[in-house]
Each structure stands twice: as C-alpha cells, then as structure tokens.
Design a protein around this motif. Structure first.
Motif, short mmCIF file in Angstrom:
data_model
loop_
_atom_site.label_atom_id
_atom_site.label_comp_id
_atom_site.label_asym_id
_atom_site.label_seq_id
_atom_site.Cartn_x
_atom_site.Cartn_y
_atom_site.Cartn_z
N ASN A 1 0.84 -1.20 0.00
CA ASN A 1 0.00 0.00 0.00
C ASN A 1 0.87 1.24 0.00
O ASN A 1 1.86 1.32 0.73
CB ASN A 1 -0.91 0.04 1.23
CG ASN A 1 -1.98 -1.04 1.21
OD1 ASN A 1 -2.42 -1.48 2.25
ND2 ASN A 1 -2.38 -1.46 0.04
N GLU B 1 -3.17 -7.94 3.08
CA GLU B 1 -4.23 -6.96 2.98
C GLU B 1 -4.99 -6.89 4.28
O GLU B 1 -5.21 -7.90 4.94
CB GLU B 1 -5.25 -7.44 1.95
CG GLU B 1 -5.30 -6.61 0.75
CD GLU B 1 -6.32 -7.20 -0.16
OE1 GLU B 1 -7.46 -6.77 -0.05
OE2 GLU B 1 -5.98 -8.11 -0.92
N PHE C 1 -10.75 1.30 -12.29
CA PHE C 1 -10.22 2.00 -11.13
C PHE C 1 -10.18 1.09 -9.92
O PHE C 1 -10.96 0.14 -9.81
CB PHE C 1 -11.11 3.20 -10.79
CG PHE C 1 -11.01 4.33 -11.77
CD1 PHE C 1 -10.13 5.37 -11.55
CD2 PHE C 1 -11.80 4.37 -12.89
CE1 PHE C 1 -10.04 6.43 -12.43
CE2 PHE C 1 -11.72 5.41 -13.78
CZ PHE C 1 -10.85 6.45 -13.56
N GLN C 2 -9.29 1.44 -9.02
CA GLN C 2 -9.25 0.74 -7.74
C GLN C 2 -10.54 0.99 -6.96
O GLN C 2 -11.08 0.13 -6.31
CB GLN C 2 -8.04 1.23 -6.95
CG GLN C 2 -7.89 0.61 -5.59
CD GLN C 2 -6.57 1.02 -4.94
OE1 GLN C 2 -5.75 1.69 -5.54
NE2 GLN C 2 -6.38 0.62 -3.71
N LYS C 3 -11.02 2.24 -7.07
CA LYS C 3 -12.23 2.64 -6.37
C LYS C 3 -13.44 2.42 -7.27
O LYS C 3 -13.33 2.55 -8.48
CB LYS C 3 -12.16 4.14 -6.06
CG LYS C 3 -12.02 4.48 -4.62
CD LYS C 3 -12.00 5.99 -4.47
CE LYS C 3 -13.37 6.50 -4.11
NZ LYS C 3 -13.35 7.90 -3.73
N HIS D 1 -2.65 -7.27 -5.20
CA HIS D 1 -1.99 -7.63 -3.95
C HIS D 1 -1.98 -9.14 -3.76
O HIS D 1 -1.41 -9.63 -2.81
CB HIS D 1 -2.68 -6.98 -2.75
CG HIS D 1 -2.43 -5.52 -2.65
ND1 HIS D 1 -1.20 -5.00 -2.38
CD2 HIS D 1 -3.25 -4.46 -2.82
CE1 HIS D 1 -1.26 -3.69 -2.37
NE2 HIS D 1 -2.50 -3.33 -2.63
N THR E 1 -1.16 3.11 -7.98
CA THR E 1 -2.29 3.85 -8.54
C THR E 1 -1.80 5.16 -9.15
O THR E 1 -2.30 5.59 -10.20
CB THR E 1 -3.33 4.11 -7.44
OG1 THR E 1 -3.81 2.86 -6.97
CG2 THR E 1 -4.50 4.92 -7.98
N LEU F 1 -10.02 -7.33 -6.44
CA LEU F 1 -10.19 -7.03 -5.03
C LEU F 1 -11.64 -7.29 -4.61
O LEU F 1 -12.56 -6.73 -5.20
CB LEU F 1 -9.85 -5.56 -4.79
CG LEU F 1 -9.93 -5.07 -3.36
CD1 LEU F 1 -8.83 -5.70 -2.54
CD2 LEU F 1 -9.81 -3.56 -3.34
N PRO G 1 -4.87 -0.35 7.60
CA PRO G 1 -6.10 0.15 7.03
C PRO G 1 -5.90 1.28 6.03
O PRO G 1 -6.77 1.54 5.24
CB PRO G 1 -6.88 0.65 8.25
CG PRO G 1 -5.83 0.93 9.28
CD PRO G 1 -4.69 -0.01 9.00
N ASN G 2 -4.80 1.95 6.03
CA ASN G 2 -4.70 3.02 5.06
C ASN G 2 -3.43 2.91 4.23
O ASN G 2 -2.56 2.11 4.48
CB ASN G 2 -4.78 4.39 5.75
CG ASN G 2 -3.73 4.51 6.81
OD1 ASN G 2 -2.61 4.03 6.63
ND2 ASN G 2 -4.08 5.13 7.91
N GLY G 3 -3.40 3.75 3.21
CA GLY G 3 -2.35 3.61 2.21
C GLY G 3 -1.11 4.41 2.51
O GLY G 3 -0.40 4.77 1.60
N GLU H 1 -6.01 -3.25 -9.19
CA GLU H 1 -6.56 -4.25 -8.27
C GLU H 1 -7.92 -4.76 -8.72
O GLU H 1 -8.91 -4.63 -8.00
CB GLU H 1 -6.63 -3.67 -6.84
CG GLU H 1 -5.24 -3.28 -6.38
CD GLU H 1 -5.20 -2.85 -4.93
OE1 GLU H 1 -6.01 -3.37 -4.15
OE2 GLU H 1 -4.34 -2.03 -4.59
#
Ligand SMILES: Nc1ncnc2c1ncn2[C@@H]1O[C@H](COP(=O)(O)OP(=O)(O)OP(=O)(O)O)[C@@H](O)[C@H]1O
Ligand SMILES: [Mg+2]
Lengths: 290, 367
Positions: B72, B346, B116-118, B227, B77, B197, B350-352, B194
């Motif tokens: 992460n 993973e 997108f990842q999101k 990942h 990205t 995911l 929790p954050n990147g 990803e």
C-alpha cells in the motif's frame, strides 16, 4: 456515431426523472411564491381609493396590476433559484469518482461542461414556464389576481420573452456550475450560494419597481442581469413605456453577462478538469470492502 | 500460458527495465514509461510534498500481461493515473502506443480501458445503463454495442442483475460491473487497478479466464496491479515490483523467484540424532543450510531432485529423517528478499500511507 455529450445528458436525465422529490420541490416552490407572496403583497392596494389607474400603471412601467408585474419577475426569480442547484451534481460526481471515470474517456473537457450547461439550463426553464402558465391560469379564477397580458402581444414579443428567459438561464446556470467545478465540498458550494442568493435576487426589480429605491440601489439594480431580463420580459408583455433604453439594449446587456459567466465557467471547469489530483484510487479502506 | 513468441532461455534477473520480453511481442512497445516522478503537493503551503513515484521506467509489450506489485502506498495507482492521462507527472514522460500522454491525452484515452481501484459506477443507474452511458462517452450507440454489452454482462456473471440499480449490488457485483464498464468499448490495452479485489475465488477465476481468452484471441495487453501474489505469479508474463515509488525488480515470475535462490528443503530430524549438516552441504545444488532445533532448512536449486540424495546420505550415516517438505519460492519471499520486509497482508494496515518499516514483522516467512 453518437455525441459523447449526449451520453452525459442522458445520464443526468435518467437520474433526474428518478428523483421525484427533487422534481416536486423544484416545481412547487415557484407556485407557492405566486400564490402566497404574489396574492398577499399587492402594492396597488396601498394607493388611496380613487387614484386614477394610470398612476399605478406608470409606477409599474405599464403592467396593469401588481400581480402581473410580480408574476413576470417571478419567472426570472424561479429560474435563477433553480440555477442555484446546478453545481451540486458535479460535486457529487467528483466525490464518488464518477467524474474520474468520465475524464478517463475521450470526451472533451468542454463537452463535460456543455452537457451540464444544456441539461441544467433546461431544468431551470421548467419552473419559469410553469410560473408563466400558472399565473395566466390564475386570471381565470374568480377573486384571485392573475397575469393579465395586453392583447397586442406579437410573436416577436413572445420570442423576446423566451430569449430573455433562455439567456438568463444560461448565464446563471454557468455561474453556479462554475462554483460546482471550483469547489470540492457541497458545504463550500452552499456557503457561496447562501452568500450570493439574497444580493442577487434583491438587487433586482423582480419584486418591486426601481423607482421606489434609493439612487445608489437603482444603479446596482440597473446592472443586475435579472433586472435586464425582467425588463425585456415586461416590455414584451406590457409595452415599452417608462423604460430608459430599448429592448435591444437590455438584451445586449443580458447577453454580455451571459458571455462573461460562460467564459468564467469554461475557465474554471477546464482548470478543474485538467489534471484532477483527486481521489484517483485512494487507500484500501476506500475500496469496495463490504 | 501460451506465449506468442517462444520463450528465450531465462537470463539472470536484471535490475530493472531490461528483462527480455516474455509473453509479449518484443518489437511492439505498447507502454513506454520513462523516469516518471510524481510529487503530490503538500496539503499546507510550506509543507513537504509526498514523493509517490520516484523515477519509474519500464516497457510493456503487446499481448503481455504485466503485473505491478507493491505494498500500500508504493505508488501503483499514481503510476496508473499518469499512464492513463488522469494525472500530470511532476517530471518524466510516458507513451502509450507511441502517443505521448501529456501531448495528446485524448488520443491516448481512445486507446485504453481503465478499471479504477475505487468503485466509480453511478449508484442511481442500473448496471446496463452504466455500461451504455460509458459506451456513449466513446461515441458508441447501444445499437452498435448492445450485443457486446450483453456478452460482457454474461461474462461477468451479471446477466440477471443487469437491470437492477447498482445501489442494490453486493461488493463483488459492483467490482464485476466495474470490470465490464472498463471493457465496454473493446480496448486493446487495459489498465486494471486491483481488478479482483473483493471477488470470490470463482469470480477471480472467471475474470482471468476471460482476460486470457481476450489476450490470446485479440492480442489484448494488460497492465495490472494486484496484492494477490499467487494471482500475479500465475497470470503475469512479467512483474515489476515497486516500493516507495521505485521499481526494485522487474522480470518474469520465474526470474524473480530464482533471484531468491531457488527452493527450500525442510527436513525434520529425529530428536537426539547427529547433525547431518556436514553430510548434506557438499551435495550438488545445495547453497545454504541452517538448523533450528530438530529441523534443517536446506536452500537448493531444485528441491525434488535433492530429496532422494539427502535421504540416502542421511540413512547411510544412520541419521533418521522423519519428514521432508519442499518449499517452492513464492513472490512473498521475493518480496521479503528485495525489500527486507514481508509483503503485508491486505487488511493489516487500514490506510495507504507508506509507513511500513522493515520492523513490522515477517512472521513465519521462510528465509
Ligand atoms: N491525491 C493525493 N494527494 C496527496 N498524496 C497522495 C494522493 N494520492 C496518493 N498519494 C500518496 O502517494 C503515495 C502513493 O499512493 P498510491 O495511491 O499511488 O499507492 P498504491 O501503490 O496505489 O497503494 P494501494 O496499494 O494502497 O492502492 C502514498 O503515499 C499516498 O499517500
Ligand atoms: Mg492503489
């Protein structure tokens, strides 16, 4: 081959038609204004009985009744109020990553802005037309004031009326869209709108005649795009007596505002859409974990 | 994995950018990234910006599945955003199909598909509407693309939910829709951030089967981040490992795994028996031995062929071997080897933010 902008307009349309509460509140409030405000607030009643009809008509620049005068102002009022919501969609699209998706496709940045302008602009015209139609209908209800239009209104007058409504809508839709492109959060957007709302609406002649205002205010009111549009609309329906300039001058002034606002919006939109250092991917916690 | 060109003999791992084309067609460079650097502006004026990508360069060949791996916050990205024209790099240049991403972004956008990842779908629309609107942004009408949309929906196992609102979709369904939307205009180059995911094993397998099919039948090129190290190992023709914005290794999965020194043999020896280290170390292929209690870890080039020799040698010396395990190198070990820290699973962080140090635990990783 299909125009990419049309695809965006279609999306906005589908979303809009599926949100009936929005539709209803957007359409209902101008009608309530007409019924409650317009009926209650009759400047003509302040004149002593026996005053010649010409006195009121000249105070209202040719409009036969205060309600007729007010109803035309409300046309502009309704469309500008509706335009104030124009920039909200783009903010949500930014936050939800939908704008990112759109920007990854070959649609031109200008088309992204223009499709919003076209669709949102159309939306602001709906309450405007509704006000006209409803005010005209009220004239047939006994005991209620309605919009009275001179018998000599020509097709050209009608075209001027529509033209003014359209340019006004383009101007304010662009202005508020540009705020939507410029800010990242809905709170900031409504912060700006709240600050602007009253000054924009009250420094116009939409509700009261200019001649009862102090001179400094009259200057402001004279330049307000709403006043310019309302002048054109009133002149189209009630005649051109009592106006300093011709319809053409007011239309030109209005057009100038529209050009300024459209250019401003194009600038802000293309700046915001150029290199969007936004929530491109984000941390895993943002992802679709369920 | 059917490679269009026959594989050349595997050279030793090269540090970066130079590994031989493997799955792809060597003379057709699809992605050419040169010394990309991205420094995000600081949140407050006067602060220090974040160096997200720090001199990244590589090439991707036509028909190749190219994996981009890293923890992460490594800059995956960000790199994808630069390559797909969504972000202007601070410096460096990138070309897609020979087109400069900075000079002609719209020509690049026409060539690529992006997942997108999101999640980026419009919740208020149905899955099918999302796809048709996206197709419209490429100038395609539903008449032209309707059949393909149905195909994709079926491939992504969304045929029965295509006309439901996306807000009623499960997480995995959204992800599969995202994949379908990214491919709706039949791109020849796909960027997948990803992609799998949150997908169940079946969904992952199905998606990769489809991607392989497109690659083999239509020469699709794929640039993906993931990942899932096992996924990258099986799928990717080549892998770049990125950490702290720098590519620290690039090569085929095999090259990468060979770089950590081959297989590991774990022998458990009966308690109290003599130490067989001295007997085993001269055997051919053995590179290192370490002993922990009753178990012996033997590093070697080919584990399977060493097993009989080890067992025999031990038996001749009267040492009883209770069990033998051959551990093939995984990308996990590659990662540990290259970075000095284990690939964080993973969910552990929790954050990147790139605050992973060498300290926080390579537990149980065979070294
Ligand atoms: N919009 C942004 N503004 C400032 N910093 C950012 C922004 N986006 C990413 N970063 C920072 O850049 C670095 C790289 O982020 P990036 O999203 O590229 O990582 P990643 O490899 O995709 O990670 P992940 O596996 O979590 O998706 C991180 O330190 C992140 O905090
Ligand atoms: Mg990422």
């Amino acid at each position: 081959m299909m125009l990419p902008a049309f695809s965006l307009i279609r999306r906005e349309y589908i979303r809009w038609i599926r949100a009936p509460t929005w539709v209803i509140s957007g359409l209902l409030s101008p009608i309530l204004y007409l019924i409650l405000f317009g009926q209650a607030f009759d400047l003509g009643k302040l004149l002593p009985p026996g005053t010649p009809a010409g006195v009121l008509a000249s105070a209202l620049s040719g409009a036969p009744t205060y309600f007729s005068y007010f109803a035309v102002g409300m046309v502009a009022f309704a469309s500008v109020t509706a335009a104030m919501f124009s920039g909200t969609g783009i903010i949500f699209d930014k936050q939800l990553g939908i704008l990112q998706r759109i920007l990854s496709t070959p649609i031109s940045r200008r088309s992204v802005f223009l499709s919003s302008l076209i669709f949102r602009g159309m939306l602001t015209l709906i309450p405007a037309f509704l006000v006209v139609g409803f005010a005209l209908l009220l004239a047939y209800v006994p005991g209620v004031a309605g919009l009275q239009v001179g018998a000599n209104v020509t097709a050209l007058d009608a075209a001027q009326f529509l033209g003014a409504a359209l340019i006004l809508s383009v101007a304010f839709t662009s202005l508020f869209l540009s705020f939507g492109f410029a800010v990242q959060r809905i709170e900031s957007y409504f912060g700006v709108v709240t600050i602007l709302q009253l000054p924009i609406l009250l420094t116009s002649n939409a509700m009261y005649p200019v001649n009862i205002m102090p001179t400094w205010l009259q200057y402001l009111v004279g330049f307000n795009p709403i006043s310019l549009a309302v002048n054109v609309m009133r002149m189209s329906l009630f005649g051109t007596n009592g106006y300093t300039y011709s319809v053409g001058i007011y239309l030109l002034g209005l057009l100038a505002w529209a050009v300024v606002f459209v250019l401003l919006a194009l600038l802000l939109a293309s700046r915001a859409l150029r290199s969007h250092v936004g929530p491109v991917g984000g941390a895993l916690s943002d992802a679709i974990a369920t | 994995m059917s490679a269009p060109s026959s594989s050349p003999p595997e050279p030793a791992l090269e540090p970066r950018g130079l590994a031989a084309p493997h799955g792809g067609v060597a003379d057709q460079i699809v992605i050419d990234a040169q010394d990309l650097r991205m420094i995000y502006p600081p949140p407050k004026a006067g602060g220090k910006g974040t160096v997200a990508v720090d001199g990244v360069g590589f090439q991707v060949w036509r028909g190749e599945i190219f994996g981009f791996l890293g923890p992460n916050g490594a800059g995956k990205t960000t790199t994808i955003s630069i390559l797909t024209t969504l972000l202007d790099p601070t410096s460096g240049r990138a070309r897609i199909e020979g087109i400069d991403v900075l000079a002609h972004p719209n020509d690049v956008r026409r060539k690529i598909g992006l997942v997108f990842q999101k999640s980026t779908a419009d919740e208020e629309l149905t899955g099918r509407e999302n796809m048709l609107i996206e197709a419209g942004l490429y100038g395609l009408t539903s008449g032209q693309i309707g059949g393909h949309v149905n195909d994709l929906l079926a491939q992504m196992d969304l045929a029965t939910s295509a006309d439901r609102f996306v807000k009623t979709y499960s997480g995995g369904m959204r992800r599969r829709l995202e994949l379908a939307v990214g491919m709706v205009h039949k791109p020849k180059l796909l960027f997948l951030d990803e992609p799998t995911l949150g997908l169940d094993p079946q969904g992952r397998a199905g998606f990769w089967r489809y991607i392989r099919y497109l690659r083999d039948s239509q020469g699709l090129t794929v640039f993906m981040t993931t990942h899932y190290l096992d996924e990258a190992d099986q799928l990717c023709d080549r892998i770049a490992v990125i950490d702290h914005g720098k590519i620290i290794a690039l090569g085929t999965p095999k090259q990468l795994k060979d770089s950590v020194g081959g297989d590991t043999l774990v022998l458990s020896v009966a308690a109290g028996s003599a130490d067989p280290t001295a007997l085993i170390s001269p055997l051919p292929g053995v590179t290192a031995i370490s002993r922990q209690g009753d178990s012996l870890r033997v590093k070697c080039s080919r584990g399977e062929s060493l097993v009989p020799k080890v067992v025999m040698t031990a038996a001749q010396a009267g040492i009883e071997i209770l069990g033998v395990t051959v551990i093939k190198p995984t990308l996990d070990e590659v990662f540990l080897h290259l970075t000095g820290h284990a690939y964080r699973e993973e969910g552990e962080a929790p954050n990147g933010n790139p605050g992973h140090g060498a300290g926080n635990g390579p537990e149980g990783a065979p070294a």
